[in-house]
Scaffold this motif. Structure first.
Motif, short mmCIF file in Angstrom:
data_model
loop_
_atom_site.label_atom_id
_atom_site.label_comp_id
_atom_site.label_asym_id
_atom_site.label_seq_id
_atom_site.Cartn_x
_atom_site.Cartn_y
_atom_site.Cartn_z
N ALA A 171 9.49 7.97 -8.24
CA ALA A 171 10.84 7.68 -8.73
C ALA A 171 11.90 8.16 -7.75
CB ALA A 171 11.05 8.32 -10.09
N GLU A 172 11.63 9.19 -6.98
CA GLU A 172 12.60 9.72 -6.01
C GLU A 172 12.84 8.77 -4.85
OE1 GLU A 172 12.02 13.81 -4.82
OE2 GLU A 172 10.78 14.18 -6.59
N LEU A 173 11.97 7.77 -4.71
CA LEU A 173 12.11 6.82 -3.61
C LEU A 173 12.83 5.53 -4.03
CD1 LEU A 173 8.51 7.14 -2.12
CD2 LEU A 173 10.59 8.28 -1.33
N ARG A 174 13.34 5.51 -5.25
CA ARG A 174 14.00 4.30 -5.74
C ARG A 174 15.15 3.90 -4.82
NH1 ARG A 174 13.64 2.42 -10.84
NH2 ARG A 174 12.93 4.49 -11.55
N GLY A 175 15.12 2.65 -4.36
CA GLY A 175 16.18 2.11 -3.52
C GLY A 175 16.13 2.56 -2.07
N ALA A 176 15.22 3.45 -1.71
CA ALA A 176 15.14 3.98 -0.35
C ALA A 176 14.22 3.11 0.50
CB ALA A 176 14.63 5.41 -0.37
N ALA A 177 14.35 3.27 1.82
CA ALA A 177 13.44 2.61 2.76
C ALA A 177 12.16 3.43 2.86
CB ALA A 177 14.10 2.47 4.12
N VAL A 178 11.04 2.75 2.76
CA VAL A 178 9.73 3.43 2.78
C VAL A 178 8.83 2.72 3.79
CG1 VAL A 178 7.70 4.09 1.45
CG2 VAL A 178 9.96 4.12 0.36
N GLU A 179 8.27 3.50 4.72
CA GLU A 179 7.28 2.97 5.66
C GLU A 179 5.92 2.91 4.94
OE1 GLU A 179 7.57 1.77 8.57
OE2 GLU A 179 9.57 2.36 9.25
N MET A 180 5.48 1.70 4.62
CA MET A 180 4.26 1.56 3.81
C MET A 180 3.19 0.69 4.47
SD MET A 180 5.57 -0.96 0.74
CE MET A 180 6.71 0.23 0.06
N GLY A 181 3.21 0.59 5.80
CA GLY A 181 2.16 -0.14 6.49
C GLY A 181 2.47 -1.60 6.68
N ALA A 182 1.75 -2.21 7.60
CA ALA A 182 1.97 -3.61 7.94
C ALA A 182 1.41 -4.53 6.87
CB ALA A 182 1.31 -3.92 9.28
N GLU A 183 1.92 -5.75 6.85
CA GLU A 183 1.36 -6.78 5.97
C GLU A 183 -0.12 -6.97 6.33
OE1 GLU A 183 2.51 -8.42 3.50
OE2 GLU A 183 4.67 -8.00 3.54
N GLY A 184 -0.93 -7.03 5.30
CA GLY A 184 -2.36 -7.17 5.52
C GLY A 184 -3.11 -5.86 5.50
N SER A 185 -2.37 -4.74 5.47
CA SER A 185 -3.03 -3.44 5.44
C SER A 185 -3.30 -3.02 4.00
CB SER A 185 -2.17 -2.38 6.14
OG SER A 185 -0.98 -2.14 5.39
N GLY A 186 -4.29 -2.15 3.83
CA GLY A 186 -4.59 -1.65 2.50
C GLY A 186 -3.49 -0.76 1.97
N THR A 187 -2.82 -0.01 2.86
CA THR A 187 -1.72 0.86 2.42
C THR A 187 -0.60 0.04 1.79
OG1 THR A 187 -2.20 2.49 4.14
CG2 THR A 187 -0.01 2.53 3.18
N ARG A 188 -0.23 -1.06 2.43
CA ARG A 188 0.84 -1.91 1.89
C ARG A 188 0.45 -2.43 0.51
NH1 ARG A 188 5.28 -5.34 3.30
NH2 ARG A 188 5.64 -3.84 4.98
N ALA A 189 -0.77 -2.90 0.37
CA ALA A 189 -1.21 -3.45 -0.92
C ALA A 189 -1.19 -2.39 -2.01
CB ALA A 189 -2.61 -4.05 -0.78
N LEU A 190 -1.69 -1.17 -1.72
CA LEU A 190 -1.70 -0.11 -2.72
C LEU A 190 -0.29 0.34 -3.07
CD1 LEU A 190 -3.09 1.94 -4.52
CD2 LEU A 190 -3.38 3.43 -2.51
N ALA A 191 0.59 0.49 -2.06
CA ALA A 191 1.96 0.92 -2.32
C ALA A 191 2.68 -0.07 -3.22
CB ALA A 191 2.70 1.09 -0.99
N GLU A 192 2.49 -1.35 -2.98
CA GLU A 192 3.14 -2.36 -3.82
C GLU A 192 2.65 -2.27 -5.25
OE1 GLU A 192 2.26 -5.95 -1.74
OE2 GLU A 192 3.94 -5.75 -0.33
N GLN A 193 1.34 -2.03 -5.44
CA GLN A 193 0.81 -1.88 -6.80
C GLN A 193 1.38 -0.65 -7.48
OE1 GLN A 193 -3.39 -2.37 -5.25
NE2 GLN A 193 -3.69 -3.39 -7.19
#
Length: 450
Positions: A150-172
């Protein structure tokens, strides 16, 4: 001497006696007549049984791994070595991460892929689970303490490139928490610089605790601090492909005291998936390799906890379950892989053939003996028929003499009869009996005389 019994003129033959056939040639002909039908029956049985013989293991296999230098790339090298040692060429396909790996696997462009848990669907008709290998925690790093999503609401977050597992998990995770963020996908160096400069508030990465990536992030200049994830247990119970884990202080690098405190977070499993239809022997080989390299105790794993069938997104294949629960079969323990695979394939052909051949070989020798003895005994039938005819007609001496001459012709014909040496005694016994009957007929003795 009667007219019928006058001696032969010089050069005259009683009959044109055929040239005797070579015993070896006659034997070969008999063997051919006997074994040709048996061979045909055996061939038909082999063709029928061949329907159940599976295909040979592939000569080449493609494995989707991940970015160079990452944990999946290292794991891919281990599996590739096991395959090459077994005589199977392995092509490692470097990708941006798990999502791309899964897409390649679905399209059939690779045979096996390392995929982060939680990305595949429950129903993947073309895919089969093999094993889960180890846990990969979600690392959340920032320059200032952060305790929750919740502390990251509206902030920019480095969550990995498209196609990476990190990006998919962060979005979930952000979707489940109802938190919207500005997603960024720079590489690790760019992401670290972005957080250090304040452009992004946090950096998220999924990686094994002792991987080079985690060491790089913790040791980066500028002091990125790994943070605990608030309500990690609740997140794991909501997203069931995750496990709540605790990374204990000092467990990554005890001498440096990293991490400096316990970190509560969630972790998916690194899993090995394959296309359905992958050869069972290859599956067994991959599972065996996983057991060698990923069964020891780790930062998060207990001894023998992995490889496992748990935390797989798609149901495990029967071959993977059997290989994990029972280990390699006797064939694969006793013989090199390629030889064992060949025997394993042919067992479905050998067993029916043995069942068929055993009775065939049992009946072949008696059948051969019958064929040879029949060649001799049929002459006894002709002699008995002649005796019976003479007896019923109360033959005169002239008729007996004619019958004796007929037996002479029998004797001449016997020279054309060829039998193996082991049956020569029966042939000579026949000729002896024929001579006795012929002499009785010529002398008028015996039960035929009137």
């Amino acid at each position: 001497m009667t007219a019928q019994e006058k001696p032969l003129e010089a050069g005259e033959n009683r009959s044109k006696t055929p040239e005797p056939e070579s015993p070896d040639r006659e034997l070969r002909r008999d063997l051919l007549r006997l074994w040709a039908p048996l061979a045909l029956v055996t061939l038909m049985g082999a063709l029928l049984a061949f329907r159940w013989v599976g295909p040979a293991p592939p000569e080449r296999l493609a494995i989707a791994t991940g970015p160079a230098g990452g944990g999946y790339a290292e794991a891919g090298e281990l599996f590739a070595k096991a395959l090459r040692d077994a005589g199977i060429e392995a092509d490692l396909v470097a990708t941006r991460g798990s999502t791309e790996n899964l897409d390649l696997l679905r399209r059939g462009e690779v045979d096996v892929a390392l995929v982060q848990g939680g990305l595949a669907k429950d129903e993947e008709p073309e895919l089969a689970g093999l094993v889960s290998l180890y846990l990969e925690p979600l690392w959340m790093l920032a320059t200032t303490p952060i305790t929750g999503l919740a502390e990251l609401r509206g902030a920019a977050v480095e969550m990995g490139a498209e196609g990476s597992g990190t990006r998919a998990l962060a979005e979930q995770l952000f979707e489940a928490a109802g938190v919207s963020v500005e997603a960024r996908g720079g590489d690790t160096e760019t992401a670290v610089a972005s957080v250090q400069s304040g452009e992004a508030k946090a950096l998220l990465r999924v990686a094994a605790p002792r991987s080079a990536l985690v060491r790089e992030l913790i040791d980066s200049e500028g002091g990125l601090v790994p943070a605990s994830l608030e309500r990690a247990e609740g997140i794991a119970r909501t997203l069931t492909f995750l496990r709540h884990v605790r990374v204990h202080a000092g467990s990554i690098d005890l001498s440096a005291g990293e991490p400096t405190r316990d970190i509560e977070t969630v972790a998916p499993a690194a899993t090995l998936l394959a296309r359905k239809g992958l050869h069972p022997a290859v599956i067994g080989l991959l599972v065996e390799s996983a057991g060698i390299h990923f069964s020891s105790r780790g930062v998060l794993e207990d001894e023998g906890e992995f490889p496992s069938l748990a935390l797989l997104d798609v149901p495990p294949s029967l071959a993977a379950r059997t290989a994990l629960e029972s280990g390699p079969s006797f064939l694969y323990r006793a013989f090199p892989f390629q030889i064992a695979a060949l025997i394993d394939r042919l067992k479905f052909l050998i067993l029916p053939l043995m069942t068929l051949l055993f009775p065939l070989f049992r009946i072949a020798p008696p059948l051969y003996r019958w064929r040879i003895r029949r060649r001799i005994f049929r002459w006894y039938g002709r002699i008995l028929a002649l005796e019976k005819r003479l007896h019923e007609a109360q033959a005169t001496p002239e008729e007996l003499a004619e019958a004796a001459r007929e037996l002479d012709r029998f004797d001449d014909e016997l020279y054309a009869v060829s039998v193996p040496l082991s049956y020569a005694d029966e042939l000579y016994s026949l000729r002896l009996h024929l001579k006795m009957v012929r002499e009785d007929m010529r002398s008028g003795r015996g039960r035929w005389a009137s």
